[in-house]
Scaffold this motif. Sequence first.
Motif, PDB file in Angstrom:
ATOM      1  N   ARG A 223       0.805  -1.221   0.000  1.00 40.87           N
ATOM      2  CA  ARG A 223       0.000   0.000   0.000  1.00 40.87           C
ATOM      3  C   ARG A 223       0.845   1.280   0.000  1.00 40.87           C
TER       4      ARG A 223
ATOM      5  N   GLN B 289      -8.967   1.794  11.596  1.00 41.62           N
ATOM      6  CA  GLN B 289      -9.782   1.481  10.428  1.00 41.62           C
ATOM      7  C   GLN B 289      -9.239   0.198   9.824  1.00 41.62           C
TER       8      GLN B 289
ATOM      9  N   LEU C 160      -8.176  -2.781   7.527  1.00 40.89           N
ATOM     10  CA  LEU C 160      -7.927  -2.814   6.088  1.00 40.89           C
ATOM     11  C   LEU C 160      -7.927  -4.243   5.553  1.00 40.89           C
TER      12      LEU C 160
ATOM     13  N   SER D  53      -4.629  -2.470  10.441  1.00 40.03           N
ATOM     14  CA  SER D  53      -5.511  -1.305  10.360  1.00 40.03           C
ATOM     15  C   SER D  53      -4.723  -0.051  10.055  1.00 40.03           C
ATOM     16  N   LEU D  54      -5.426   0.961   9.622  1.00 42.91           N
ATOM     17  CA  LEU D  54      -4.863   2.299   9.591  1.00 42.91           C
ATOM     18  C   LEU D  54      -5.101   2.891  10.975  1.00 42.91           C
TER      19      LEU D  54
ATOM     20  N   ARG E 176      -2.857   9.678   3.314  1.00 39.46           N
ATOM     21  CA  ARG E 176      -3.676   8.608   3.878  1.00 39.46           C
ATOM     22  C   ARG E 176      -4.722   8.151   2.868  1.00 39.46           C
ATOM     23  N   ASP E 177      -5.370   9.090   2.179  1.00 37.51           N
ATOM     24  CA  ASP E 177      -6.400   8.726   1.199  1.00 37.51           C
ATOM     25  C   ASP E 177      -5.787   7.935   0.046  1.00 37.51           C
TER      26      ASP E 177
ATOM     27  N   GLN F  86      -5.228   4.405   1.343  1.00 39.45           N
ATOM     28  CA  GLN F  86      -6.487   3.671   1.449  1.00 39.45           C
ATOM     29  C   GLN F  86      -7.005   3.237   0.087  1.00 39.45           C
TER      30      GLN F  86
END
Length: 318
Positions: free
Chosen positions: A120, A175, A177, A293-294, A310-311, A314
């Motif tokens: 990622r 969050q 993932l 997770s984030l 970050r976006d 994700q």
Amino acid sequence: MDATVNGNSRFLRRGLKIVHLRLAAALGETGAIGIAAARVGISQPAASRLLAEMEEIAGRPIHLRSGRGIQLTPEGAALARRAARALAEIGAAEREVADLGRGLSGHVRLGAVTGPALDRVLPALRAARVALPLVTTEVVVAPSDPLCDLLLSGGVDFALARLAGGRDPSLFDLQPLEDEPVSLLVRPGHALARAGAIAPADLLAYDWVLPEPGTLLHRTVLERLAALGLPPPPGRLSTSSFLLTLAMLRESNAIAPLAAAVARRFAAGPEAGPEAGLVVLPIDLGIVVPTYSLVTLRGARLTPAAERLRDLIQAQTA
């Protein structure tokens, strides 16, 4: 007398304003008060008054009449040159503040465990080179426990990690993932890489390189082997150093369980020569490390640049 007193410019104390700087810069470019006035957006009489004010502020003549135009004195030329530079700095400051507010510039610190760093973070950084060319990034690749420490101390803005055991979950926002399947890697030319079929018990004839006892991957591997009715594998080296693990694999017959994302980056085919990458063994033991997770500090607000990165992270898929 010094031009400044305690950092306060004498020109400013005498009333020098931005409009004076704009007119001075325009006069330096055009040499004509009418054209300069039009550039500034004022009338020619107003420009003449501003010019007289500048000479009073400077305490020296800054222009001479020359036919239909004007000629700047050396003092006037210096003022025009410095005025243009000051206006350029003000414009740059405006752009920088706007870019920071939109997340188009700034510095981002993030952490990631190894698999997500490759799956990622790396592709997000490639995308950021185009989408966020003025954003600089610092990436810490480490196990989840030290990454949580860095979050708590402010060492990173966010992390792709798991909440380490014993951590107070109320301190973090997570969050989820993805989970991480695990592959088994060996060197090219390894006997198991050439085998037509591998039984789980065959793996125990070789040393395994595992992270330190107590780490999540170490526990996950042992629990899965136990579920398959197998004892812990032999191993004379435990390390969380990725580079040391790779070196040990290339220089011995050891086996290392590594995230599948890592295996995809470093693996070659089973017929690869000794100088090629590592080889993924053709056996799936069903080892899966739980979801990462984030992770951010609860209540913390990311900078606009960190939000944009970050976006991008994700948006990546393993």
